[in-house]
Enzyme design. Structure first.
Site, PDB file in Angstrom:
ATOM      1  N   GLY A  49       0.584  -1.145  -0.005  1.00 35.66           N
ATOM      2  CA  GLY A  49       0.061   0.177  -0.057  1.00 35.66           C
ATOM      3  C   GLY A  49       0.744   1.398  -0.009  1.00 35.66           C
ATOM      4  O   GLY A  49       1.725   1.325   0.724  1.00 35.66           O
ATOM      5  N   ASN A  72      -1.720 -10.203  11.069  1.00 39.42           N
ATOM      6  CA  ASN A  72      -0.703  -9.223  11.028  1.00 39.42           C
ATOM      7  C   ASN A  72      -1.346  -7.933  11.365  1.00 39.42           C
ATOM      8  O   ASN A  72      -2.477  -7.670  10.899  1.00 39.42           O
ATOM      9  CB  ASN A  72      -0.246  -8.860   9.301  1.00 39.42           C
ATOM     10  CG  ASN A  72      -0.964  -8.207   8.604  1.00 39.42           C
ATOM     11  OD1 ASN A  72      -0.648  -7.041   8.369  1.00 39.42           O
ATOM     12  ND2 ASN A  72      -1.912  -8.950   7.954  1.00 39.42           N
ATOM     13  N   GLY A  75       0.378  -2.022   9.847  1.00 43.42           N
ATOM     14  CA  GLY A  75      -0.101  -0.700   9.942  1.00 43.42           C
ATOM     15  C   GLY A  75       0.178   0.077   8.784  1.00 43.42           C
ATOM     16  O   GLY A  75       0.342   1.346   8.688  1.00 43.42           O
ATOM     17  N   CYS A 133     -10.100   1.509   5.250  1.00 45.10           N
ATOM     18  CA  CYS A 133      -9.570   2.624   6.098  1.00 45.10           C
ATOM     19  C   CYS A 133     -10.444   3.418   6.467  1.00 45.10           C
ATOM     20  O   CYS A 133     -11.690   3.438   5.837  1.00 45.10           O
ATOM     21  CB  CYS A 133      -8.406   3.175   5.571  1.00 45.10           C
ATOM     22  SG  CYS A 133      -6.885   2.276   4.903  1.00 45.10           S
ATOM     23  N   LYS A 168     -10.380  -3.105  -3.962  1.00 47.92           N
ATOM     24  CA  LYS A 168     -10.194  -4.360  -2.971  1.00 47.92           C
ATOM     25  C   LYS A 168     -11.187  -4.097  -1.834  1.00 47.92           C
ATOM     26  O   LYS A 168     -10.874  -3.257  -0.945  1.00 47.92           O
ATOM     27  CB  LYS A 168      -8.530  -4.045  -2.468  1.00 47.92           C
ATOM     28  CG  LYS A 168      -8.376  -5.510  -1.816  1.00 47.92           C
ATOM     29  CD  LYS A 168      -7.006  -5.516  -1.349  1.00 47.92           C
ATOM     30  CE  LYS A 168      -6.513  -6.761  -0.669  1.00 47.92           C
ATOM     31  NZ  LYS A 168      -5.021  -7.054  -0.458  1.00 47.92           N
ATOM     32  N   GLY A 246      -7.324 -15.136  -0.859  1.00 43.80           N
ATOM     33  CA  GLY A 246      -7.619 -15.625   0.554  1.00 43.80           C
ATOM     34  C   GLY A 246      -7.354 -17.127   0.903  1.00 43.80           C
ATOM     35  O   GLY A 246      -8.118 -18.092   0.605  1.00 43.80           O
ATOM     36  N   GLY A 268      -0.976 -14.213  -1.155  1.00 42.84           N
ATOM     37  CA  GLY A 268      -0.500 -13.520  -0.291  1.00 42.84           C
ATOM     38  C   GLY A 268       0.382 -14.429   0.775  1.00 42.84           C
ATOM     39  O   GLY A 268       1.552 -14.263   0.591  1.00 42.84           O
TER      40      GLY A 268
END
Length: 306
Positions: A49, A72, A75, A133, A168, A246, A268
């Site tokens: 990101g 995880n 941040g 967010c 996403k 996923g 991922g």
């Protein structure tokens, strides 16, 4: 890895040598993995990101291994968009594989500004908007849980974006279909799902969270059945392409997401213990197609019998 023509596909008009992409947040900026895997063997990669300004991220510990996955709470640590285009993007621009920039912000204007900066530089195939967010302009309501806010931010980005926009989606909602439709209504070229599930791990001896920030995001094989269900529901709710993710660890996992309705997948958590996993999974998928006598990976998409 030799070229397997069965795996060739496209996404939002972007040609992919295979439908397996490395997921954001698990593959750095991509360049860090160049010594571990041939990046051009991937269908694509989504960089971690990127925000308007640099972010230091959350306190340690940031990762905790669970049964069947991990939690995880990094941040969203990143170097900011201006450092990204100066330090990372020139290296990514040399790749033949499709590179997507994952973007996040806390106001609609944050997303728009990051896209404005990236639009002026070569080397990217498209954008993936992380909408998980809180919107600080609207009192902390999450973009990902409010269809109106989601459509607003997607529409604003589409007004300036010169490249395809993937949205996403978060799984931390009561129903995924309204959010999928809101992204499509806002002009999204595709959606990707799922992001991580909010989770908590506790140390019974200290009675404290095992993650420095308290709660974190659960990913890995443990979430795969729920992710498959949500991908299937989203794919049936919209007409734009869906990217599924996923808990994908092998080629048959990837095939299941395609059957559920995804046009491509992202890999991922498995990359944490197998950095070459995206390329390996693509090769596994090709083996599955040959074994099942399937001429093209596109023939799998949306074929669930239910």
């Amino acid at each position: 890895m030799s070229e397997d023509t069965r795996l060739g596909t496209s996404l939002c008009g972007i040609a992919l040598r295979n439908p397996v992409l490395a997921a954001s947040g698990t593959f750095g900026y991509g360049v860090e993995f160049a010594s571990q895997v041939d990046l051009n063997a991937l269908g694509g990669l989504v960089v971690k990101g990127i925000s308007r300004d640099p972010i230091e991220g959350n306190p340690a510990p940031r990762l905790f291994e669970t049964d069947g996955g991990m939690i995880n709470s990094v941040g969203l640590q990143n170097i900011g968009v201006h450092a990204f285009v100066k330090e990372k993007l020139p290296q990514l621009a040399n790749l033949r594989t499709a590179v997507f920039a994952n973007i996040f912000g806390y106001q609609t204007e944050d997303y728009v500004e990051v896209v404005r900066v990236l639009d002026d530089h070569p080397g990217l195939a498209g954008y993936e908007l992380n909408v998980s967010c809180p919107n600080t302009t609207h009192g902390g309501i999450f973009f990902s849980s409010d269809p109106a806010l989601l459509s607003e931010v997607v529409s604003a980005v589409k007004l300036v974006a010169k490249r395809p926009v993937v949205v996403k989606l978060s799984p931390n909602v009561s129903a995924i279909e309204p959010l999928a439709r809101a992204a499509e209504a806002g002009g999204a070229d595709a959606i990707s799902l799922v992001n991580t599930f909010i989770a908590l791990a506790i140390d019974a001896r200290t009675r404290q969270p095992r993650i420095g920030a308290g709660f974190g995001g659960l990913s890995g094989p443990a979430i795969k059945p729920i992710a498959l269900r949500m991908v299937c529901q989203a794919a049936r709710a919209v007409t734009i392409p869906v990217i599924g993710l996923g808990g994908i660890s092998n080629g048959e996992d990837a095939a299941e997401f395609l059957i559920a309705g995804a046009s491509a997948v992202e890999v991922g958590t498995v990359s944490f213990w197998d950095p070459a996993a995206p390329a390996r999974i693509a090769e596994d998928l090709g083996t599955f197609l040959r074994r099942e006598g399937i001429a093209s990976v596109r023939d799998l998409v949306g074929t669930l019998k239910m």
